[in-house]
Design a protein around this motif. Structure first.
Motif, PDB file in Angstrom:
ATOM      1  N   LEU A 260      12.878  -1.065 -13.942  1.00  0.00           N
ATOM      2  CA  LEU A 260      13.648  -0.673 -15.018  1.00  0.00           C
ATOM      3  C   LEU A 260      14.287   0.481 -16.613  1.00  0.00           C
ATOM      4  O   LEU A 260      14.872   0.309 -16.853  1.00  0.00           O
ATOM      5  CB  LEU A 260      13.320  -2.587 -15.917  1.00  0.00           C
ATOM      6  N   LYS A 261      12.670   0.673 -16.347  1.00  0.00           N
ATOM      7  CA  LYS A 261      12.321   1.794 -17.952  1.00  0.00           C
ATOM      8  C   LYS A 261      13.146   2.585 -16.582  1.00  0.00           C
ATOM      9  O   LYS A 261      13.790   3.717 -17.437  1.00  0.00           O
ATOM     10  CB  LYS A 261      11.228   2.579 -17.406  1.00  0.00           C
TER      11      LYS A 261
ATOM     12  N   ARG B 210       0.876  -1.433   0.096  1.00  0.00           N
ATOM     13  CA  ARG B 210      -0.107   0.182  -0.248  1.00  0.00           C
ATOM     14  C   ARG B 210       0.896   0.867   0.307  1.00  0.00           C
ATOM     15  O   ARG B 210       0.486   2.291  -0.601  1.00  0.00           O
ATOM     16  CB  ARG B 210      -1.121  -0.266   1.182  1.00  0.00           C
ATOM     17  N   ILE B 211       2.074   1.070   0.726  1.00  0.00           N
ATOM     18  CA  ILE B 211       2.350   2.239   0.897  1.00  0.00           C
ATOM     19  C   ILE B 211       3.465   2.245  -0.734  1.00  0.00           C
ATOM     20  O   ILE B 211       3.509   3.634  -1.055  1.00  0.00           O
ATOM     21  CB  ILE B 211       4.385   2.662   2.257  1.00  0.00           C
ATOM     22  N   ARG B 212       4.081   1.564  -0.699  1.00  0.00           N
ATOM     23  CA  ARG B 212       4.906   1.985  -2.233  1.00  0.00           C
ATOM     24  C   ARG B 212       3.812   2.298  -3.250  1.00  0.00           C
ATOM     25  O   ARG B 212       4.167   2.423  -4.388  1.00  0.00           O
ATOM     26  CB  ARG B 212       5.415   0.315  -2.647  1.00  0.00           C
ATOM     27  N   GLU B 213       2.921   1.618  -3.586  1.00  0.00           N
ATOM     28  CA  GLU B 213       1.335   1.770  -4.236  1.00  0.00           C
ATOM     29  C   GLU B 213       1.385   3.710  -4.131  1.00  0.00           C
ATOM     30  O   GLU B 213       1.099   4.125  -5.381  1.00  0.00           O
ATOM     31  CB  GLU B 213       0.137   1.534  -4.788  1.00  0.00           C
ATOM     32  N   TRP B 214       1.412   4.029  -2.811  1.00  0.00           N
ATOM     33  CA  TRP B 214       0.761   5.113  -2.562  1.00  0.00           C
ATOM     34  C   TRP B 214       2.472   5.867  -3.776  1.00  0.00           C
ATOM     35  O   TRP B 214       2.385   7.428  -3.589  1.00  0.00           O
ATOM     36  CB  TRP B 214       0.950   5.934  -1.285  1.00  0.00           C
ATOM     37  N   ILE B 215       3.643   5.669  -3.186  1.00  0.00           N
ATOM     38  CA  ILE B 215       5.057   6.415  -3.521  1.00  0.00           C
ATOM     39  C   ILE B 215       4.612   6.223  -5.007  1.00  0.00           C
ATOM     40  O   ILE B 215       5.713   7.598  -5.602  1.00  0.00           O
ATOM     41  CB  ILE B 215       5.958   5.435  -2.909  1.00  0.00           C
ATOM     42  N   ALA B 216       4.567   5.290  -5.606  1.00  0.00           N
ATOM     43  CA  ALA B 216       4.506   5.183  -6.726  1.00  0.00           C
ATOM     44  C   ALA B 216       3.380   6.289  -7.874  1.00  0.00           C
ATOM     45  O   ALA B 216       3.559   6.713  -9.056  1.00  0.00           O
ATOM     46  CB  ALA B 216       3.852   4.018  -7.170  1.00  0.00           C
ATOM     47  N   THR B 217       2.927   7.094  -6.426  1.00  0.00           N
ATOM     48  CA  THR B 217       1.399   7.984  -7.733  1.00  0.00           C
ATOM     49  C   THR B 217       2.895   9.760  -7.231  1.00  0.00           C
ATOM     50  O   THR B 217       2.194  10.568  -8.029  1.00  0.00           O
ATOM     51  CB  THR B 217       0.733   8.190  -6.664  1.00  0.00           C
ATOM     52  N   TRP B 218       3.218   9.882  -6.785  1.00  0.00           N
ATOM     53  CA  TRP B 218       4.589  10.795  -6.790  1.00  0.00           C
ATOM     54  C   TRP B 218       5.128  11.778  -7.740  1.00  0.00           C
ATOM     55  O   TRP B 218       5.205  10.725  -8.611  1.00  0.00           O
ATOM     56  CB  TRP B 218       5.872  10.232  -5.086  1.00  0.00           C
ATOM     57  N   ASP B 219       5.777  12.798  -7.696  1.00  0.00           N
ATOM     58  CA  ASP B 219       6.352  13.291  -8.879  1.00  0.00           C
ATOM     59  C   ASP B 219       7.535  13.231  -9.245  1.00  0.00           C
ATOM     60  O   ASP B 219       8.527  13.020  -7.491  1.00  0.00           O
ATOM     61  CB  ASP B 219       5.719  14.643  -9.028  1.00  0.00           C
ATOM     62  N   GLU B 220       7.774  12.477  -9.768  1.00  0.00           N
ATOM     63  CA  GLU B 220       9.419  11.921 -10.233  1.00  0.00           C
ATOM     64  C   GLU B 220      10.613  12.922 -11.057  1.00  0.00           C
ATOM     65  O   GLU B 220      11.421  12.209 -11.308  1.00  0.00           O
ATOM     66  CB  GLU B 220       9.884  10.222 -11.197  1.00  0.00           C
TER      67      GLU B 220
ATOM     68  N   GLN C 131      12.186  15.197  -9.671  1.00  0.00           N
ATOM     69  CA  GLN C 131      13.710  15.888  -8.554  1.00  0.00           C
ATOM     70  C   GLN C 131      14.336  14.489  -9.299  1.00  0.00           C
ATOM     71  O   GLN C 131      14.239  12.954  -8.927  1.00  0.00           O
ATOM     72  CB  GLN C 131      13.689  15.195  -7.324  1.00  0.00           C
ATOM     73  N   ALA C 132      15.469  14.373  -9.931  1.00  0.00           N
ATOM     74  CA  ALA C 132      16.628  13.645 -10.662  1.00  0.00           C
ATOM     75  C   ALA C 132      17.336  13.243  -9.585  1.00  0.00           C
ATOM     76  O   ALA C 132      17.303  11.989 -10.099  1.00  0.00           O
ATOM     77  CB  ALA C 132      17.289  14.364 -10.958  1.00  0.00           C
ATOM     78  N   GLU C 133      17.357  13.647  -7.949  1.00  0.00           N
ATOM     79  CA  GLU C 133      18.366  12.775  -6.961  1.00  0.00           C
ATOM     80  C   GLU C 133      16.760  11.558  -6.444  1.00  0.00           C
ATOM     81  O   GLU C 133      17.504  10.997  -5.232  1.00  0.00           O
ATOM     82  CB  GLU C 133      18.668  13.923  -5.722  1.00  0.00           C
ATOM     83  N   LEU C 134      16.074  11.527  -6.786  1.00  0.00           N
ATOM     84  CA  LEU C 134      15.336  10.504  -6.069  1.00  0.00           C
ATOM     85  C   LEU C 134      14.927   9.696  -7.028  1.00  0.00           C
ATOM     86  O   LEU C 134      14.328   8.428  -7.172  1.00  0.00           O
ATOM     87  CB  LEU C 134      13.861  10.752  -5.966  1.00  0.00           C
ATOM     88  N   ARG C 135      15.517   9.233  -8.724  1.00  0.00           N
ATOM     89  CA  ARG C 135      16.057   8.625  -9.882  1.00  0.00           C
ATOM     90  C   ARG C 135      15.757   7.329  -8.720  1.00  0.00           C
ATOM     91  O   ARG C 135      14.924   6.000  -9.269  1.00  0.00           O
ATOM     92  CB  ARG C 135      16.259   9.059 -10.920  1.00  0.00           C
ATOM     93  N   ALA C 136      17.057   6.977  -8.321  1.00  0.00           N
ATOM     94  CA  ALA C 136      17.474   6.216  -7.572  1.00  0.00           C
ATOM     95  C   ALA C 136      16.287   5.047  -6.547  1.00  0.00           C
ATOM     96  O   ALA C 136      15.790   4.077  -7.042  1.00  0.00           O
ATOM     97  CB  ALA C 136      18.837   5.384  -7.203  1.00  0.00           C
ATOM     98  N   ALA C 137      15.642   6.303  -5.911  1.00  0.00           N
ATOM     99  CA  ALA C 137      14.647   5.867  -5.401  1.00  0.00           C
ATOM    100  C   ALA C 137      13.463   5.241  -5.249  1.00  0.00           C
ATOM    101  O   ALA C 137      13.087   4.198  -5.155  1.00  0.00           O
ATOM    102  CB  ALA C 137      14.652   6.953  -4.146  1.00  0.00           C
ATOM    103  N   PHE C 138      13.198   5.417  -6.491  1.00  0.00           N
ATOM    104  CA  PHE C 138      12.405   5.557  -7.468  1.00  0.00           C
ATOM    105  C   PHE C 138      12.003   4.152  -8.263  1.00  0.00           C
ATOM    106  O   PHE C 138      11.905   3.331  -8.274  1.00  0.00           O
ATOM    107  CB  PHE C 138      11.518   6.414  -8.695  1.00  0.00           C
ATOM    108  N   ALA C 139      13.482   3.684  -8.812  1.00  0.00           N
ATOM    109  CA  ALA C 139      13.250   2.806  -9.696  1.00  0.00           C
ATOM    110  C   ALA C 139      12.761   1.761  -8.677  1.00  0.00           C
ATOM    111  O   ALA C 139      13.182   0.423  -8.812  1.00  0.00           O
ATOM    112  CB  ALA C 139      14.540   2.589 -10.125  1.00  0.00           C
ATOM    113  N   HIS C 140      14.337   1.414  -7.305  1.00  0.00           N
ATOM    114  CA  HIS C 140      13.731   1.468  -5.695  1.00  0.00           C
ATOM    115  C   HIS C 140      12.333   0.899  -5.430  1.00  0.00           C
ATOM    116  O   HIS C 140      12.469  -0.555  -5.355  1.00  0.00           O
ATOM    117  CB  HIS C 140      15.184   1.284  -4.827  1.00  0.00           C
ATOM    118  N   ASN C 141      11.510   1.566  -5.857  1.00  0.00           N
ATOM    119  CA  ASN C 141      10.188   0.958  -4.998  1.00  0.00           C
ATOM    120  C   ASN C 141       9.628   0.512  -5.780  1.00  0.00           C
ATOM    121  O   ASN C 141       8.476  -0.160  -5.967  1.00  0.00           O
ATOM    122  CB  ASN C 141       9.536   2.402  -5.050  1.00  0.00           C
ATOM    123  N   TRP C 142       9.893   0.742  -7.192  1.00  0.00           N
ATOM    124  CA  TRP C 142       9.144   0.363  -8.274  1.00  0.00           C
ATOM    125  C   TRP C 142       9.313  -0.934  -7.846  1.00  0.00           C
ATOM    126  O   TRP C 142       8.718  -2.230  -8.224  1.00  0.00           O
ATOM    127  CB  TRP C 142       9.096   0.581  -9.470  1.00  0.00           C
TER     128      TRP C 142
END
Length: 300
Positions: free
Chosen positions: A273-274, A226-236, A238-249
Motif C-alpha cells: 500500500l505504500k 521464498r521467491i517473493r521474499e527474494w524479489i522484495a530485495t531487488w532495487d526498486e 525502475q519506475a516502470e516496475l512500481r506496480a509490479a513491486f506493489a503486486h509482489n508485496w
C-alpha cells in the motif's frame, strides 16, 4: 555439435513417455540430441529408455532421486547444444515447436529464452475440458521485456521453453532447493538480462493428471513465498516496475498469512500500500488477516 539439446526429464510416467518421445521424433527441425534424464523411476521407464538409447539419444540415470531442478542441472552440464529445450515426460510437443522458436532467436539476438502457447490436456491426451484447470489459462506473454509480467506470476510452462546455452552460462543453473517454482525463479533471472520471445502457436501440450507438482498447495506456497521474499530485495528504482513491486508485496502478504505468519503478512500488505495506496483489494486482504487462518485460506 547439435544445435539443440533436449532434456527429456523422466520420473515414473511410463504411461505417457512414448507420446512425449514421439513428439520429439516428429519435430520438423532435426539437428538435436536427446538427453533422457531419469530421476529414479521404478515403473519400467529406465528399461524403456535403454531399449532406445543410441543415435541421437543418451540416457543419464541418477543413482538416487535428486529432484526436478538438480536433475535439470545434470542435463545442462552434459548438454552440447547451443540451445537447450526441456520436455517433461508427461507433456507433448507439436511438430513445429523447435523450428518456430529458432526462428524467433534468429530474428532478435537480444532474446535469451523463447516459449510457446499451448493447451492443457488430460490423462488420455485429449484437450482438457477446463481451459484453466489450475485456476489460470495456458500462460504466455508477448515477445519483449517481460520482467514485470513474470514478477506478477510465472507465465512460462517449462516444457515450452527453448533457452540459449549462453543464458544459463550467464545466469547460473536451477536452484535445487525449490519444490515446484525453481523454473519461475530461473525465468526471472533470465528476464533480468534478456528479452523473452513467444512463438504464439499451440505448440506445447501440458498434461493434467492429478499428480502434478502444482497441486501441492503447501509446498507451492512455500516456494512462492521464498521467491517473493527474494524479489522484495531487488532495487526498486525502475519506475516502470512500481506496480509490479506493489503486486509482489501484496502476494507476499497472502503467502505469509496463508502459511501462518499473520504479522509478517500485514507488514507485507502495508509495504504494498505504500507503493500503490489505491490497491483496494490489498486493504481487504489486510483486514482478512484478522480472520481465522482456515477462513483466510478459503478466501485467498
Amino acid at each position: 555439435m547439435p544445435e539443440v539439446s533436449i532434456l527429456l526429464t523422466c520420473y515414473n510416467h511410463l504411461r505417457y513417455l512414448p507420446a512425449a518421445y514421439q513428439g520429439i521424433l516428429d519435430q520438423t527441425f532435426g539437428d538435436y540430441e536427446i538427453l533422457a534424464l531419469d530421476d529414479g523411476s521404478t515403473d519400467g521407464t529406465r528399461e524403456w529408455l535403454k531399449e532406445r538409447e543410441g543415435g541421437k539419444m543418451r540416457c543419464i540415470f541418477n543413482e538416487k532421486n535428486l529432484g526436478t531442478y538438480a536433475t535439470l542441472n545434470v542435463g545442462i552440464g552434459e548438454a552440447k547444444g547451443r540451445y537447450i529445450a526441456i520436455l517433461n515426460d508427461d507433456d507433448l510437443w507439436m511438430p513445429r515447436k523447435l523450428e518456430a522458436q529458432l526462428e524467433l532467436f534468429a530474428s532478435d539476438d537480444r532474446i535469451g529464452l523463447t516459449h510457446t502457447s499451448g493447451w492443457f490436456i488430460d490423462g488420455e491426451g485429449n484437450r482438457h475440458p477446463n481451459p484453466a484447470p489450475f485456476g489460470f489459462p495456458f500462460p504466455h506473454m508477448p515477445t519483449g521485456d517481460v520482467l514485470a509480467n513474470l514478477m506478477d506470476h510465472n507465465q512460462i510452462i517449462t516444457s515450452s521453453v527453448l533457452v540459449k546455452r549462453a543464458a544459463f552460462d550467464q545466469c547460473g543453473l536451477f536452484d535445487p532447493g525449490f519444490y515446484g517454482c525453481g523454473d519461475w525463479h530461473m525465468w526471472l533471472r533470465v528476464a533480468q538480462k534478456y528479452r523473452v520471445g513467444l512463438a504464439d502457436e499451440p505448440l506445447t501440450l501440458y498434461r493434467v493428471h492429478g499428480a502434478n507438482a502444482a497441486l501441492n498447495d503447501q509446498k507451492m506456497f512455500e516456494d512462492g513465498k521464498r521467491i517473493r521474499e527474494w524479489i522484495a530485495t531487488w532495487d526498486e528504482s525502475q519506475a516502470e516496475l512500481r506496480a509490479a513491486f506493489a503486486h509482489n508485496w501484496a502476494c507476499l502478504g497472502t503467502e505469509r498469512t496463508w502459511l501462518g505468519d499473520k504479522r509478517g503478512g500485514r507488514a507485507a500488505y502495508r509495504e504494498s500500500l505504500k507503493r500503490m495506496p489505491a490497491r483496494f483489494k490489498t486493504y481487504l486482504r489486510l483486514i482478512a488477516t484478522y480472520l481465522p487462518q482456515k477462513l483466510f485460506r478459503r478466501l485467498a
